[in-house]
Design a protein around this motif. Structure first.
Motif, mmCIF file in Angstrom:
data_model
loop_
_atom_site.group_PDB
_atom_site.id
_atom_site.type_symbol
_atom_site.label_atom_id
_atom_site.label_comp_id
_atom_site.label_asym_id
_atom_site.label_seq_id
_atom_site.Cartn_x
_atom_site.Cartn_y
_atom_site.Cartn_z
ATOM 1 N N LEU A 1 0.633 -1.165 -0.044
ATOM 2 C CA LEU A 1 -0.122 0.010 -0.101
ATOM 3 C C LEU A 1 0.846 1.299 -0.071
ATOM 4 O O LEU A 1 0.499 2.381 -0.661
ATOM 5 C CB LEU A 1 -0.982 0.206 1.255
ATOM 6 C CG LEU A 1 -2.031 1.017 1.485
ATOM 7 C CD1 LEU A 1 -2.863 1.387 0.207
ATOM 8 C CD2 LEU A 1 -2.635 1.046 2.567
ATOM 9 N N ASN A 2 1.918 1.124 0.727
ATOM 10 C CA ASN A 2 2.846 2.225 0.909
ATOM 11 C C ASN A 2 3.955 2.456 -0.275
ATOM 12 O O ASN A 2 3.938 3.416 -1.000
ATOM 13 C CB ASN A 2 3.492 2.272 2.254
ATOM 14 C CG ASN A 2 2.743 3.137 3.115
ATOM 15 O OD1 ASN A 2 1.760 3.850 2.839
ATOM 16 N ND2 ASN A 2 3.273 3.418 4.505
ATOM 17 N N ASP A 3 4.779 1.288 -0.129
ATOM 18 C CA ASP A 3 5.980 1.343 -1.120
ATOM 19 C C ASP A 3 6.584 0.054 -1.240
ATOM 20 O O ASP A 3 6.603 -0.810 -0.198
ATOM 21 C CB ASP A 3 7.116 2.309 -0.515
ATOM 22 C CG ASP A 3 7.426 2.160 1.080
ATOM 23 O OD1 ASP A 3 7.213 1.142 1.380
ATOM 24 O OD2 ASP A 3 7.557 3.098 1.761
ATOM 25 N N VAL A 4 7.421 0.102 -2.321
ATOM 26 C CA VAL A 4 8.579 -1.027 -2.374
ATOM 27 C C VAL A 4 9.981 -0.295 -2.345
ATOM 28 O O VAL A 4 10.175 0.599 -3.054
ATOM 29 C CB VAL A 4 8.434 -1.606 -3.828
ATOM 30 C CG1 VAL A 4 9.521 -2.796 -4.283
ATOM 31 C CG2 VAL A 4 6.988 -2.280 -3.861
ATOM 32 N N VAL A 5 10.933 -0.991 -1.564
ATOM 33 C CA VAL A 5 12.021 0.039 -1.406
ATOM 34 C C VAL A 5 13.179 -1.201 -1.682
ATOM 35 O O VAL A 5 13.198 -2.445 -1.089
ATOM 36 C CB VAL A 5 12.132 0.198 -0.204
ATOM 37 C CG1 VAL A 5 13.493 0.845 0.043
ATOM 38 C CG2 VAL A 5 10.929 1.213 0.192
ATOM 39 N N VAL A 6 14.009 -0.934 -2.515
ATOM 40 C CA VAL A 6 15.482 -1.652 -2.607
ATOM 41 C C VAL A 6 16.382 -0.880 -1.900
ATOM 42 O O VAL A 6 16.710 0.107 -2.037
ATOM 43 C CB VAL A 6 15.833 -1.679 -4.386
ATOM 44 C CG1 VAL A 6 16.891 -2.695 -4.424
ATOM 45 C CG2 VAL A 6 14.900 -2.559 -5.163
ATOM 46 N N ASN A 7 16.989 -2.007 -0.944
ATOM 47 C CA ASN A 7 17.870 -1.453 -0.218
ATOM 48 C C ASN A 7 19.513 -2.278 -0.535
ATOM 49 O O ASN A 7 19.448 -3.377 -0.821
ATOM 50 C CB ASN A 7 17.768 -1.718 1.328
ATOM 51 C CG ASN A 7 16.747 -0.652 1.916
ATOM 52 O OD1 ASN A 7 16.946 0.401 1.826
ATOM 53 N ND2 ASN A 7 15.531 -1.295 2.144
ATOM 54 N N ARG A 8 20.456 -1.683 -0.234
ATOM 55 C CA ARG A 8 21.775 -2.077 -0.105
ATOM 56 C C ARG A 8 22.042 -3.155 1.046
ATOM 57 O O ARG A 8 21.334 -2.903 1.992
ATOM 58 C CB ARG A 8 22.756 -0.987 -0.136
ATOM 59 C CG ARG A 8 23.124 -0.342 0.981
ATOM 60 C CD ARG A 8 24.029 0.875 1.044
ATOM 61 N NE ARG A 8 24.474 1.483 2.221
ATOM 62 C CZ ARG A 8 25.118 1.125 3.363
ATOM 63 N NH1 ARG A 8 25.887 -0.102 3.102
ATOM 64 N NH2 ARG A 8 25.297 2.021 4.141
ATOM 65 N N GLY A 9 22.986 -3.794 0.964
ATOM 66 C CA GLY A 9 23.444 -4.903 1.989
ATOM 67 C C GLY A 9 23.466 -3.935 3.271
ATOM 68 O O GLY A 9 24.229 -2.870 3.182
ATOM 69 N N ALA A 10 23.798 -4.732 4.453
ATOM 70 C CA ALA A 10 23.910 -4.053 5.733
ATOM 71 C C ALA A 10 25.464 -3.408 5.818
ATOM 72 O O ALA A 10 25.886 -2.425 6.399
ATOM 73 C CB ALA A 10 23.586 -4.650 7.057
ATOM 74 N N THR A 11 26.440 -4.406 5.413
ATOM 75 C CA THR A 11 27.776 -3.894 5.278
ATOM 76 C C THR A 11 28.394 -3.741 4.056
ATOM 77 O O THR A 11 29.690 -3.373 3.793
ATOM 78 C CB THR A 11 28.559 -5.403 6.117
ATOM 79 O OG1 THR A 11 28.276 -6.373 5.196
ATOM 80 C CG2 THR A 11 28.008 -5.641 7.548
ATOM 81 N N ALA A 12 27.613 -3.966 2.948
ATOM 82 C CA ALA A 12 28.190 -3.626 1.557
ATOM 83 C C ALA A 12 28.103 -2.171 1.237
ATOM 84 O O ALA A 12 27.483 -1.436 1.970
ATOM 85 C CB ALA A 12 27.558 -4.384 0.723
ATOM 86 N N GLY A 13 28.746 -1.920 -0.028
ATOM 87 C CA GLY A 13 28.600 -0.333 -0.397
ATOM 88 C C GLY A 13 27.213 -0.224 -1.158
ATOM 89 O O GLY A 13 26.199 -0.906 -1.062
ATOM 90 N N MET A 14 27.287 0.803 -1.944
ATOM 91 C CA MET A 14 26.063 1.000 -2.696
ATOM 92 C C MET A 14 25.611 -0.114 -3.753
ATOM 93 O O MET A 14 26.076 -0.791 -4.065
ATOM 94 C CB MET A 14 26.309 2.160 -3.647
ATOM 95 C CG MET A 14 26.810 3.314 -2.965
ATOM 96 S SD MET A 14 26.707 4.970 -3.883
ATOM 97 C CE MET A 14 27.081 6.350 -2.850
#
Length: 300
Positions: free
Chosen positions: A153-166
């Motif tokens: 309903l709100n959004d789809v978010v693609v995130n980088r890994g917690a310890t990786a770069g962009m």
């Protein structure tokens, strides 16, 4: 009095068992709403998983799916997170929803608990504003096959890994190449979700009646990568080009791990969420209160 709704489902927020005092108050709040509805002549069903979790046994309970099939109205007592989950599950049934907020004013649970009696009384008598919200239909494709699918309903978010770069993404709209983006992530938000993560990432607010998606980068490497508003008739495809341990979240409540080469396809769902608000409700009032906008230089 003629009732506009005869069978009402009640859904509550699950509380941490360690927060006994808070959880007990929350349970009593929901049961107070149930008693009010019954006094008004409504048949009330409480969502069975919540009742079991909170140890409430002296009530009629029903699954959320059965509520969608059998209830005329579903009342959510909790916060926006609870409403997001309920709205996604009940959207295929087109049952109207109304939200009672137990804490701070929410964007989609906009009736404060202290005002629930007067507000619900109006709704039960047919005095309400109906507000339809678009949903996002998202799929994760790997080698051309769907490996994960979800509504948002709100959004789809693609995130980088917690310890990786962009993470590096290729963005396409209706099959047309738009850009390669290197960033901490990328948000595709509906108009409803424009007040969520998108707002924190510097994206624009969209009125719920606007038929659009917001595409907003999270901390982009190139500062000229700016948010853009697209028609929600478009299909947006995000391909993972580089980046370890990337993930996709859907309303922050469902999560899919991503690999290089995966594509996330975002399109308009055939389903819509139906929200009811008491007469006098205004989207702009909600924005002003939630975002602490001044009115003629004075706080509301």
């Amino acid at each position: 009095m003629t009732l506009a709704f005869h069978r009402v489902g009640l859904v509550g927020k699950y509380h941490d068992a360690n927060l006994a005092a808070r959880g007990g108050k929350a349970v009593e709040d929901l049961l107070s709403v149930a008693r009010f509805l019954e006094q008004r002549g409504c048949a009330v069903d409480i969502e069975e998983e919540w009742a079991r979790y909170e140890g409430v046994t002296d009530c009629t309970s029903r699954s959320l799916e059965d509520m969608g099939r059998e209830c005329d109205l579903v009342v959510v007592v909790g916060g926006d997170g609870t409403m997001l989950g309920v709205a996604r599950q009940l959207a295929p049934f087109s049952v109207p929803l109304i939200g009672i907020n137990q804490g701070r004013l929410g964007f989609i649970t906009d009736i404060s608990y202290r005002d629930f009696a007067s507000s619900l009384a109006l709704v039960l008598e047919g005095e309400y504003i109906e507000d339809h919200r678009c949903l996002i239909d998202a799929q994760v494709l790997r080698a051309g096959s769907v490996v994960f699918a979800a509504l948002a309903l709100n959004d789809v978010v693609v995130n980088r890994g917690a310890t990786a770069g962009m993470v590096e993404l290729q963005v396409r709209v209706d099959g047309h190449f738009v850009a390669s983006q290197r960033a901490d992530g990328l948000i595709v938000a509906s108009a409803t979700g424009s007040t969520a993560y998108n707002l924190s990432a510097g994206g624009p607010l969209l009125h719920p009646a606007v038929a659009g998606w917001v595409l907003a980068p999270i901390a982009p490497h190139t500062l000229s990568n700016r948010p853009i508003v697209l028609p929600n008739s478009s299909t947006i495809t995000l391909e993972i080009v580089a980046g370890r341990d990337a993930s996709a979240s859907f309303d922050t409540q469902s999560l899919a791990s991503l690999a290089v080469g995966d594509c996330i396809a975002v399109r308009l769902s055939e389903h819509r969420a139906r929200f009811l608000h008491p007469h006098g409700w205004s989207y702009f009032d909600t924005l002003r209160r939630k975002l602490l906008w001044n009115e003629r230089g004075l706080l509301p």
